[in-house]
Design a protein around this motif. Structure first.
Motif, PDB file in Angstrom:
ATOM      1  N   LEU A  92     -24.661  17.705 -12.608  1.00 23.84           N
ATOM      2  CA  LEU A  92     -23.625  16.267 -12.418  1.00 23.84           C
ATOM      3  C   LEU A  92     -22.066  16.472 -12.151  1.00 23.84           C
ATOM      4  CD1 LEU A  92     -25.642  14.184 -13.923  1.00 23.84           C
ATOM      5  CD2 LEU A  92     -26.424  15.336 -11.869  1.00 23.84           C
ATOM      6  N   ARG A  94     -20.580  19.353 -11.138  1.00 20.83           N
ATOM      7  CA  ARG A  94     -19.894  19.707  -9.964  1.00 20.83           C
ATOM      8  C   ARG A  94     -20.562  19.257  -8.495  1.00 20.83           C
ATOM      9  NH1 ARG A  94     -17.120  23.957  -9.108  1.00 20.83           N
ATOM     10  NH2 ARG A  94     -18.150  25.712  -7.230  1.00 20.83           N
ATOM     11  N   ASP A  95     -21.347  18.261  -9.443  1.00 23.31           N
ATOM     12  CA  ASP A  95     -22.912  18.065  -7.319  1.00 23.31           C
ATOM     13  C   ASP A  95     -23.262  16.779  -8.406  1.00 23.31           C
ATOM     14  OD1 ASP A  95     -23.930  17.404  -5.499  1.00 23.31           O
ATOM     15  OD2 ASP A  95     -25.507  19.168  -5.562  1.00 23.31           O
ATOM     16  N   PRO A  96     -22.351  15.912  -8.012  1.00 24.03           N
ATOM     17  CA  PRO A  96     -23.652  14.601  -8.569  1.00 24.03           C
ATOM     18  C   PRO A  96     -25.163  14.522  -7.705  1.00 24.03           C
ATOM     19  CG  PRO A  96     -21.650  14.005  -7.469  1.00 24.03           C
ATOM     20  CD  PRO A  96     -21.447  15.182  -7.190  1.00 24.03           C
ATOM     21  N   SER A  97     -25.140  15.133  -6.587  1.00 17.74           N
ATOM     22  CA  SER A  97     -25.745  14.453  -5.435  1.00 17.74           C
ATOM     23  C   SER A  97     -27.057  14.134  -6.037  1.00 17.74           C
ATOM     24  CB  SER A  97     -26.117  15.451  -3.786  1.00 17.74           C
ATOM     25  OG  SER A  97     -26.508  16.800  -4.624  1.00 17.74           O
TER      26      SER A  97
ATOM     27  N   GLU B 259     -14.903  18.676 -11.875  1.00 16.90           N
ATOM     28  CA  GLU B 259     -15.419  20.317 -11.285  1.00 16.90           C
ATOM     29  C   GLU B 259     -16.460  20.069 -10.296  1.00 16.90           C
ATOM     30  OE1 GLU B 259     -18.510  21.133 -14.291  1.00 16.90           O
ATOM     31  OE2 GLU B 259     -16.963  20.897 -15.860  1.00 16.90           O
ATOM     32  N   VAL B 260     -15.944  19.307  -9.175  1.00 15.44           N
ATOM     33  CA  VAL B 260     -16.537  19.267  -8.193  1.00 15.44           C
ATOM     34  C   VAL B 260     -15.430  19.651  -7.085  1.00 15.44           C
ATOM     35  CG1 VAL B 260     -16.975  17.521  -5.557  1.00 15.44           C
ATOM     36  CG2 VAL B 260     -17.502  16.705  -8.226  1.00 15.44           C
ATOM     37  N   PRO B 261     -15.596  20.664  -6.705  1.00 13.66           N
ATOM     38  CA  PRO B 261     -15.138  21.459  -5.682  1.00 13.66           C
ATOM     39  C   PRO B 261     -14.333  20.468  -4.209  1.00 13.66           C
ATOM     40  CG  PRO B 261     -17.173  22.260  -5.000  1.00 13.66           C
ATOM     41  CD  PRO B 261     -17.198  21.399  -5.829  1.00 13.66           C
TER      42      PRO B 261
END
Lengths: 148, 382
Positions: A92, A94-97, B259-261
């Motif tokens: 999450l 890096r990508d919480p979607s 960390e979200v690019p």
């Protein structure tokens, strides 16, 4: 899917009325997963970022265990239980979607070893009380303009 | 009139770390009932650059320029993009106890009234402003204020806005890292003429304090409440100083990384009206902004409307289509040269091809001291 008042609320979970977080305990290991319930997500909108506590950190019921930024606001994540974090859903970060698309599955936030499950779970909503609470919350959220 | 009164705090020459610590401290204390509901109208010491809660500082700001020019850099508790703040930008911070819904209603209702307070203030100055998705205040399709909400664990709500009384566009462009920098070069000349500030509309001699007074009146009217001028209490000052020391004054807070690019993508398609170029910036799967250019003909305000509707927007095709459809309905034949489905396809092409931008030369050491800035991507003010 178990729907109450039009919203998905699985019955095998316990819900925190204040934060709209859910807790799901594995009876064998006693470890407990934590996430955000469907109504809480409706109020937040789509998540852009989430910050979660480190594995090994101690969290207290009612205290902040992280932060998130969503379409409608930035807010602290308030823990429904006290315990030690034993696992964190690093995907999450890096990508919480998945929190929005699958809040009770791949969108879980952390797993903890609760320090007082019997005492603190008594403050959470579960079982037969769930229907009345969800219906009242949906009504309140509509009245306050969180949901249409 | 409501029989409760809010405290009114006026602050100028505020340091970045203190200003942010003060707002977060108030949100917590008002939520706990330790401080009264407060409307704070303030300005920062020129200049500082403030990034949104989860932005990567080195991706948003020219840190070397900030360091060389003494521009403070810091991180807001609220989300959104980077902005510069100084003596000519009015900071508006309203803190109320979110759980007392009988007195103040829910956060979303409050956001509408918060927006209304600012709009009434501008009406009082003779300016017709409109809100977009309740988060951006615009004049003629150009953003003049951005709004954000932060909810503290105490339930306290902080509504934040920055209002452009004036803006040093040249400085802003030197402080903020504009996406697609090489392409943006040709657009920079037009940024100043496209930027709306209150002084660009009402005249260069518009006093800052007249705007501040009008904003106070706007809020008193919108919430039907009295404002009582006040000061920080001793315990508030102590709590703010502690939070500044532990958070806003530390490199760990200012230079933390997500960390979200960050991603950049572009596409170029032929439309019935000419060439369309789409540039998109994304935070993971979320669209931060789209920029439309080309040789098709459409009113500038309609293009700004399209761009504005997709700020911090889902990248889901159905959601993009659902958001753009009302914009097309609003502009009718003006957007004939740019069919909706062609635009949606071009946006999706740009987002699917999006790649991380080149890493900036300087990646700061998180343990280093923050040296100062408050900011939204510069193009949002364009």
């Amino acid at each position: 899917m178990q729907t109450i008042a039009g919203f998905d609320f699985p019955r095998q979970r316990h819900y925190d009325a204040a934060s709209h977080f859910w807790a799901c305990r594995d009876d064998e290991s006693s470890r407990t997963s934590i996430g955000i319930d469907r109504l809480g997500l409706e109020a937040l909108g789509e998540l852009a970022y989430v910050a979660l506590p480190d594995v090994g950190s101690r969290i207290e019921r009612g205290d902040a265990m992280g932060t998130l930024e969503a379409a409608k606001m930035t807010t602290e994540l308030v823990s429904p239980l006290s315990g030690v974090v034993v696992e964190r859903n690093d995907l999450l970060l890096r990508d919480p979607s998945p929190v929005n698309s699958d809040p009770y599955g791949t969108g879980w936030l952390v797993t903890i070893e609760p320090t007082d499950w019997p005492g603190e779970s008594a403050h959470l909503i579960s079982g037969p009380a769930l229907d009345e609470w969800v219906a009242a919350e949906v009504e309140r959220y509509r009245a306050e303009g969180w949901i249409d | 009139m409501n029989d409760q009164a809010w405290r009114l705090l006026l602050d100028d020459e505020v340091e970045a770390g203190f200003g942010l610590a003060a707002d977060e401290t108030l949100a917590r204390r008002v939520g706990c009932g330790e401080s009264p509901p407060t409307l704070r109208l303030y300005s920062y010491r020129s200049h500082c650059a403030l990034v949104g809660r989860f932005q990567n500082v080195e991706q948003e700001l020219h840190l070397d320029f900030c360091r060389e020019h003494g521009i403070a850099v810091n991180r807001r508790p609220t989300g959104g993009g980077a902005i510069i703040m100084g003596a000519d930008q009015l900071g508006v911070a309203l803190t109320v106890p979110g759980r007392d819904r009988h007195a103040y209603g829910g956060a979303r209702q409050l956001m509408e009234r918060f927006s209304s307070g600012l709009r009434q203030a501008l009406e009082g100055l003779g300016i017709d402003a409109a809100f977009r998705r309740k988060n951006d205040l615009e004049i003629e399709g150009r953003k003049i204020a951005g709004l954000g909400i932060y909810r503290d664990r105490s339930g306290g709500l902080l509504f934040h806005a920055s209002l452009l009384v004036d803006l040093d566009v040249a400085l802003m462009l030197q402080v903020l890292r504009i996406p697609f920098e090489k392409i943006a070069d040709k657009d920079i000349a037009s940024v100043a003429s496209r930027t709306r500030t209150l002084r660009s509309i009402l005249g260069a001699d518009l006093p800052f304090d007249r705007v501040r007074g009008q904003v106070a009146e706007g809020y008193a009217s919108a919430f039907d409440i009295a404002l009582a001028p006040g000061e920080w209490s001793a315990s508030e000052a102590e709590a703010i100083a502690a939070l500044e020391r532990s958070r806003y004054g530390t490199g760990e807070w200012v230079f933390q990384r997500t960390e979200v690019p960050d991603l950049l993508g572009a596409s170029r398609v032929r439309t019935p009206g000419g060439l369309l170029e789409v540039r998109a910036t994304l935070a993971g799967k979320l669209i931060k902004a789209v920029y439309l250019s080309g040789d098709f003909f459409a009113p500038e305000a309609s293009v700004a409307d399209l761009e504005g509707s997709l700020r911090w927007h889902s990248g889901d095709p159905a959601a993009i289509r659902a958001t753009l459809a009302p914009v097309y309905a609003r502009w009718g034949q003006c957007l004939e040269a740019l069919p909706l489905e062609t635009l949606v396809a071009a946006i999706l092409q740009a987002t699917r091809q999006a790649q991380p931008p080149a890493e900036p030369d300087t990646v700061p050491d998180p343990s280093s001291d923050p040296y100062g800035c408050f900011v939204t991507p510069g193009t949002q003010h364009a």
